[in-house]
Design an enzyme around this catalytic site. Structure first.
Site, short mmCIF file in Angstrom:
data_model
loop_
_atom_site.label_atom_id
_atom_site.label_comp_id
_atom_site.label_asym_id
_atom_site.label_seq_id
_atom_site.Cartn_x
_atom_site.Cartn_y
_atom_site.Cartn_z
N PHE A 218 -13.16 10.65 19.52
CA PHE A 218 -13.78 11.45 20.69
C PHE A 218 -13.87 10.63 22.02
CE2 PHE A 218 -16.97 13.20 23.63
CZ PHE A 218 -16.63 14.30 23.70
N ASP A 324 -13.53 2.10 23.69
CA ASP A 324 -14.57 3.02 23.98
C ASP A 324 -15.90 2.83 23.48
OD1 ASP A 324 -16.02 5.50 24.64
OD2 ASP A 324 -14.31 6.81 24.14
N LYS A 355 -23.70 6.49 28.79
CA LYS A 355 -24.79 7.09 27.78
C LYS A 355 -25.86 6.09 28.01
CE LYS A 355 -22.57 9.66 24.21
NZ LYS A 355 -23.33 11.02 23.87
N THR A 380 -14.54 9.19 46.00
CA THR A 380 -15.81 9.31 47.02
C THR A 380 -16.79 8.32 46.62
OG1 THR A 380 -15.18 11.44 47.76
CG2 THR A 380 -17.43 10.55 48.29
#
Lengths: 496, 496
Positions: A218, A324, A355, A380
């Site tokens: 994931f 990750d 997280k 931005t």
């Protein structure tokens, strides 16, 4: 009961005095301790969960917000430390912690202090476009915060907004890096053909390259990250995806000591699959992305040897290794970064986070991973100074209370407690995993969804992962007495 | 000088008393006025820009952060209202406003008040996983904030993190909607083939569908949004993209009144191109995404008739119309949403927002755009209550000061001022555009980059878009006296 030697700053004090000793700053106790006012244990007030007030509130909310995935409505003003309170006054020991994203407790006083600081207020109300107009404090915020916990060998950071964003910007960095190599270096200009074709989404400007991920991985749910996510169909159905490859992830058998040979074989096969895909896939991978522990996919672990092999393979084939750490990072595995467990010879090329950091981004070290021109990696906001200030406060609290070491110890204590339960109820606690991984522990349950639901009735808020796993994701301030409460509650659940 | 009738609450008061009248709440003036302490005009203290302190600070920051796109380092604690201060004490009138993302001024007292509220502090330090554990206040925050300014006909919102994220989640909603239709309705289950193929990124589970965007459009820089972005090669080079179609965007000629026939023809050709691509592209578009004014791509406008035609076409072919209001939304065009200028018979299907909202997401109305199962549109944070609270405070300040109407009027005043300049310097102010679009004004400059740089030396912070445009993006609290300062400064720039 196998108590570990209590050596971290939190653990070596008895609960009662701990609060006074650790937090005797100028401000009164109740303002400085993450545990002050924490209830002695869970309280379940309503005969059914959700209770009547919660049911009504969900009904109201559903008029304007999709509540089909709502677990409970919480009153965060009354939630404290490890405990989350619902609208009916039920207080749950929270070992799910907002899908593993609350690091140091609800209403942590140190975070409260950071949140009311003028620095925070200015960051909130004067949000800069960081790439163009960073504040005069931005270097300092990075240097005293995010960068103090940079993984070994990675001294640069690109800040972002969420785990998906962190992974996708990391992927972009990987694609730019690979194309720059193919082009012959940072000084080689884009060709007219590249420029023209990029504008119509065609090669060579939009290259035929890929990111290699693993089965049941994931990595997020935007279009690039979702193309590398392989956890569940519900995450992916109906969304166009890049034709990127997935490698086998080793599915280890437990207990590990009884399956040494076959687990080694599974890991070798997975590595062989990675090598096959790197060398033969029609869209050559420029990076492999991997979670230290596949979290959403069911808490799937692999050994340090597997990850060392992955590092060797990626080096051999000039492919980046992206780790990750969105869910595993920031202490829960008993190391600040889960990949610290691997003892790699050379660090990963990129490590992504979100997280528990309460902000997001990716770390890197190799200067070639900084794109060769400005505005290539840009948006931005490019992160959020307010959240970076919060992460800095989290880091300082982790250091002050030695929470990573503490979590390693509490995790070991909790793990052996579940091991005992598994011995007593061998059909209820299957494939216990996460030994030596702090509180990042999971087991499979034959009636998982029922287990999660029943846990609420005994005062525990707990989550699942994959199809069968119960995943424990306590906060870093989870202590042995919380572990005792959790163990007792889980026994009640399986006995009922 | 063509003064407009001053009818908004801000405009009808002379500058001096305006501050006292509008902000005479219980708290002293200097705490409540967005203009209190605002300098009377810009101050340029250093002989060159960037000045010495700024140069040194950029050098320091560059050790840990990519500063090649840094415009200036700002001291936000000293920036006030419409003025941004750099580290050398230069105070610039800021008509770029963090790439059009600051709505109501630096250190706005109303935002300060919201930022120090206990509600904000709790939202910051107890950040929920909104899809699972929203707070008891979440419905109220939505109903009294984000949803009070929902575009006509769109009463639902999906909250997110950034403009890119807003657009990509909107695209995901569009794909799910289309596939649900093809499948025969919300109650039809996924087939085994869909489930299996989605996990390997293949059709039919990962469908061969597309989002149609326009040439020179900008919709963000993650993988899905970047596939619809067509602004500049530097945004797209080396990043894999979906083979999605792009339609011609009408390139209008100015002044509009002199090119009525050919502009109409350009818009009709663009619409014909949209219809051609919808009906013939090998990856059928399930949505058309369009900016009301193409912003990053060079401030390209089209007429209400064009957008009405687009609405008709998309209806005709059962394709969704997604209006990307990330840059145009929240008042700057003199309407709260720029698409309010179009007078559509039926509203757009989806409207995305970010920037001045200081939070992000997409609005929708059709219940079929809510996916048929939970967890299909989901991620850990799903937005940010802290930023939603800030947006609510922004909305209340916009209402209190009638800032949308005010901006329409100030914009008209500014536009006619530039029209005058263009009459006087016809080779310096080309293709003036944005009449009747509030302060969302732009013109082309023959020496654009030099223009932007020189503007700093006369105390103006101003940005460009596309290859040649100078884009004005003042805040909503920009007043006529600010316009006078800007006009005078621009005249100095072109005269020098």
């Amino acid at each position: 009961m196998a108590y570990l030697r209590a050596s971290s700053r939190l653990a070596r004090l008895p609960v009662a005095t701990r609060q006074q000793r650790c937090f005797s700053a100028a401000v009164p106790l109740r303002v400085t301790s993450p545990f002050a006012n924490e209830p002695a244990g869970p309280t379940v007030k309503t005969s059914s969960i959700p209770g009547p007030l919660n049911q009504q509130a969900v009904k109201d909310l559903s008029k304007v917000f999709d509540t089909r995935s709502t677990n409970m409505l919480a009153d965060y003003t009354k939630s404290k430390g490890n405990y989350i309170m619902d609208l009916d006054g039920n207080e749950f020991l929270d070992v799910y912690a907002q899908i593993a994203s609350i690091p140091i407790g609800y209403n942590n006083p140190a975070l409260h202090k950071a949140a009311v600081s003028e620095e925070m207020v200015s960051a909130l109300i004067n949000r800069p476009a960081l790439g163009n107009f960073p504040s005069h404090e931005w270097a300092n915020i990075l240097e005293t915060g995010i960068l103090t916990v940079a993984p070994k060998g990675l001294d640069q950071v690109f800040t972002g907004m969420s785990g998906s964003d962190a992974n996708e910007t990391a992927y972009k960095a990987a694609f730019m890096w690979r194309r720059q190599q193919e082009r012959g270096g940072a000084n080689i200009e884009f060709t007219e053909e590249e420029i023209a074709s990029s504008m119509v989404n065609q090669a060579p400007g939009s290259p035929q390259l890929s990111i290699l991920s693993f089965k049941s991985a994931f990595h997020g749910r935007l279009f690039g990250s979702l193309s590398t996510t392989r956890s569940k169909p519900i995450h992916k159905l109906d969304i166009p995806a890049f034709d990127w490859p997935q490698a086998i992830f080793p599915l280890l058998k437990y207990p590990l000591e009884d399956h040494v040979v076959e687990n080694k074989k599974a890991e070798e096969e997975a590595l062989a699959d990675v090598e096959r895909l790197i060398t033969t896939h029609h869209l050559p991978p420029c990076a492999v992305v991997v979670e230290p522990i596949q979290s959403e996919g069911g808490d799937n672990h692999a050994s340090p040897a597997f990850f060392q092999g992955l590092r060797t393979l990626t080096k051999k084939h000039n492919v980046l290794l992206i780790v990750d750490e969105v869910q595993t990072g920031v202490g829960a595995t008993g190391k600040f970064w889960a990949h610290d467990h691997w003892n790699l010879d050379t660090p990963p090329d990129i490590v992504t986070f979100s997280k528990k950091a309460q902000t997001a981004g990716y770390y890197f070290g190799n200067p070639e991973l900084r794109p060769n021109k400005p505005y290539r990696q840009f948006n931005t906001w490019m992160g959020d100074p307010a959240r970076a200030i919060l992460f800095r406060a989290i880091i300082k609290e982790i250091e002050r209370l030695d929470l990573v070491k503490h979590t390693a110890e509490t995790g070991a204590y909790l793990y052996s407690g579940i091991e005992r339960l598994a011995g007593k109820y061998p059909h209820e606690f299957l494939n216990l995993r996460g030994k030596g991984q702090g509180t990042f522990i999971a087991f499979d349950s034959p009636r998982r969804d029922e287990f999660l639901k029943k846990a609420k009735t005994v005062g525990i808020n707990i989550g699942g992962s994959g199809e069968r796993a119960v995943r424990l994701r306590p906060m870093l301030i989870f202590q042995k007495h919380h572990a005792d409460i959790l163990l007792e509650a889980m026994e009640k659940v399986v006995k009922s």
